[in-house]
Design a protein around this motif. Structure first.
Motif, PDB file in Angstrom:
ATOM      1  N   LEU A  98      18.465  26.486 -10.561  1.00  0.00           N
ATOM      2  CA  LEU A  98      17.060  26.481 -10.139  1.00  0.00           C
ATOM      3  C   LEU A  98      16.156  26.917 -11.281  1.00  0.00           C
ATOM      4  CD1 LEU A  98      17.658  28.040  -6.628  1.00  0.00           C
ATOM      5  CD2 LEU A  98      16.977  25.695  -7.109  1.00  0.00           C
ATOM      6  N   GLU A  99      16.619  27.920 -12.042  1.00  0.00           N
ATOM      7  CA  GLU A  99      15.788  28.436 -13.133  1.00  0.00           C
ATOM      8  C   GLU A  99      15.615  27.398 -14.238  1.00  0.00           C
ATOM      9  OE1 GLU A  99      16.065  33.188 -13.197  1.00  0.00           O
ATOM     10  OE2 GLU A  99      17.896  32.242 -13.881  1.00  0.00           O
ATOM     11  N   LEU A 100      16.719  26.691 -14.571  1.00  0.00           N
ATOM     12  CA  LEU A 100      16.625  25.673 -15.621  1.00  0.00           C
ATOM     13  C   LEU A 100      15.668  24.568 -15.199  1.00  0.00           C
ATOM     14  CD1 LEU A 100      20.332  25.340 -16.826  1.00  0.00           C
ATOM     15  CD2 LEU A 100      18.422  26.358 -18.054  1.00  0.00           C
ATOM     16  N   ALA A 101      15.695  24.234 -13.903  1.00  0.00           N
ATOM     17  CA  ALA A 101      14.837  23.146 -13.436  1.00  0.00           C
ATOM     18  C   ALA A 101      13.378  23.569 -13.378  1.00  0.00           C
ATOM     19  CB  ALA A 101      15.309  22.678 -12.059  1.00  0.00           C
ATOM     20  N   ARG A 102      13.128  24.849 -13.097  1.00  0.00           N
ATOM     21  CA  ARG A 102      11.743  25.259 -12.821  1.00  0.00           C
ATOM     22  C   ARG A 102      11.084  26.014 -13.961  1.00  0.00           C
ATOM     23  NH1 ARG A 102      13.007  27.390  -6.661  1.00  0.00           N
ATOM     24  NH2 ARG A 102      13.794  25.384  -5.911  1.00  0.00           N
ATOM     25  N   ALA A 103      11.849  26.508 -14.935  1.00  0.00           N
ATOM     26  CA  ALA A 103      11.263  27.311 -16.009  1.00  0.00           C
ATOM     27  C   ALA A 103      11.641  26.733 -17.368  1.00  0.00           C
ATOM     28  CB  ALA A 103      11.735  28.767 -15.896  1.00  0.00           C
TER      29      ALA A 103
END
Lengths: 263, 275
Positions: A98-103
């Motif tokens: 999720l972090e790679l996709a959103r940040a």
């Protein structure tokens, strides 16, 4: 949505033809299983869908637009091994997705966004039956649990296509049955289009809505590299109820199914 | 009677067997020392333990007549500071260049042959250049350590980065990583424990370059002291200093290992820690 189209796709390495004349339309939400002898281009086919390799000729389309020539978030992948990050706990593995996709700047979320992502990751882990193992490192998981984690991680960003490269090849038969139930369940829940390579014919026929068989229809004994493999059977299964594995396929592929799985 | 290849020592005998060579060397030294001291009570070559005790007391507890410093501690602090700077700068260079070379093919094509060439220069051969360029101060000593061990760490980390399964790199991209976040969240954290490994392996070299630089031009430091008192055949100072340096090296190695185990518990458990 998420319709995959191949138009006369070839993959060659110099003189050597690996895949030739691939023509295929896969509708959104299909579960395509791929079988074939070792070295007949199944993995090359999947790597092209993944973007790790590009077609030498022809067109590879996702919803009518050519696929990017590098791996990206519209396609999820589960490999047979090395599919999860060993330095992160189970929950952080899913959170990382999720972090790679959103940040895109730091690869990390903070504050409210992080809390929301954590909740989403926890829900995903519960869905694949790993809720109780959230704080463990992958090395402390069994092979089946690692693949559950890999599936959760691949699906949490809702990719349009999910690619599975012999995901259950290294698992015990009993665990495999559980994994079949899991993958069928997450496929139905998400509606994602699935491509799965397997060496196991009954698995291919039990899971797929459509079975593709890769083989070399033409062989020149003087120049074995001159002709490549292609799709020799395209067997639709959906709506017909349980289908017996055709005897001819069993005969052709059985030696392979029993050999150690090196694709 | 089982064959030798099948006989395994239990814990206590393993401990005793491990101690045995140390005790043997000590006994041989004491015998030889006693024999020489019997012939000449002022012998400087193989001093007895009384002489060691006196020298250690003099160096560690009595202020120097010239500078008023406690020499052993002043030397230790000077040397450890140089070592820390050298190791720290080398680790930073190793991490940055090693990761960039390991992950980005374009950077590897440009830099990898250069680093390989650089690592083949014998560092001691460029020491005169360092003294000329940086003067005789701290910078040239730290620079020698960096020139000696940074290329090794760079090459090691580059190899370790290339060893990361390509599946993980591809997987991260399918999860939405760009090159920067891929390095930040996937490659860097997996290379940190490997950096500690590389540092532990480089420690021997770092000490070598440190002592060499101190021997040639310094006004304090463990290496400087050893080479200074050599002029007076002061084995009663040299041998305790060598033992002290060995102990420091052991302690640093142990601390790095402990740090690796504590900070990266996943590393020992996963395949990467199997080495």
């Amino acid at each position: 949505m998420s319709r995959v189209t191949l138009r006369n796709v070839w993959r060659t390495y110099g003189e050597q033809v690996v895949l030739e004349r691939l023509n295929l339309v896969v509708e959104a939400g299909e579960f395509v299983t791929i079988v074939g002898a070792s070295g007949c281009g199944k993995t090359t086919f999947l790597r092209m869908l993944l973007g790790q390799e590009t077609p030498s000729r022809g067109l590879l389309l996702l919803d009518g637009t050519p696929l990017a020539a590098e791996p990206g978030p519209e396609r999820g992948i589960v490999f047979q091994r090395y599919s999860v990050f060993p330095h992160l706990t189970v929950q952080d593995n899913v959170l990382l997705a999720l972090e790679l996709a959103r940040a895109p700047l730091l690869g990390r979320l903070f504050g409210r966004a992080r809390r929301a992502a954590r909740e989403q990751a926890a829900a995903m882990l519960d869905a694949v039956g790993l809720g109780a193992f959230a704080t463990r490192y992958p090395a402390a998981l069994s092979g089946g649990q690692q693949q559950r984690l890999a599936i959760a991680q691949s699906l949490v960003n809702a990719p349009r296509v999910l690619l599975l490269d012999e995901p259950f090849g290294a698992l015990d038969p009993g665990i495999r049955a559980d994994m079949h139930a899991l993958i069928r369940q997450v496929w139905k829940a998400s509606g994602v289009t699935v491509f799965m390579i397997t060496h196991d014919l009954p698995e291919a026929f039990a899971l797929g809505t459509r079975v593709l068989v890769f083989d070399k229809p033409r062989v020149d004994p003087q120049a074995p590299q001159a002709y490549g493999a292609t799709i020799t059977y395209d067997i639709p299964l959906r709506g017909r109820g349980p289908v017996a594995v055709p005897a001819e396929l069993v005969r052709k592929l059985t030696p392979v199914a029993e050999a150690p799985a090196h694709a | 009677m089982p064959r030798l290849v099948n006989r395994h020592p239990d814990r206590i005998s393993r401990l005793l067997l491990g101690l045995l060579p140390f005790l043997l060397v000590l006994a041989v030294y004491l015998l030889a020392s006693a024999e020489r001291l019997a012939a000449n009570p002022n012998d400087k070559l193989l001093p007895g333990f009384a002489a060691f005790g006196a020298a250690i007391w003099r160096m560690a507890a009595l202020p120097s007549e010239r500078s008023g410093e406690l020499l052993l501690w002043a030397d230790t602090m000077a040397s450890l500071a140089r070592l820390a700077w050298g190791l720290g700068i080398s680790a930073a260079i190793g991490l940055v260049v090693g990761i960039v070379n390991g992950v980005i093919p374009l950077a590897r094509a440009g830099l990898s042959p250069f680093v390989a060439g650089l690592s083949l220069i014998p560092p001691m051969a460029v020491l005169p250049i360092l003294f000329i360029v940086f003067g005789l101060g701290e910078v040239s000593k730290v620079a020698l350590i960096v020139i000696g061990i940074a290329p090794v760490i760079v090459r090691d980390l580059q190899a370790r980065a290339l060893e990361l399964p390509v599946e993980l790199i591809v997987k991260a991209q399918t999860l939405g990583a760009n090159t920067w976040t891929l390095i930040l969240r996937v490659v860097l954290p997996q290379l940190l424990p490997r950096l500690l490994d590389a540092l532990r392996l480089s420690l021997g070299g770092a000490w070598l370059f440190l002592i060499a630089a101190e021997a040639i031009a310094a006004s304090e430091g463990l290496g400087y002291r050893i080479f200074l008192v050599r002029r007076y055949l002061a084995m009663d100072v040299i041998l305790p200093y060598v033992a002290w340096i060995t102990l420091l090296a052991f302690a640093i190695d142990w601390a790095l290992r402990l740090l690796s185990r504590r900070a990266f518990p996943w590393f020992a458990a996963s395949a990467g820690g199997g080495r």
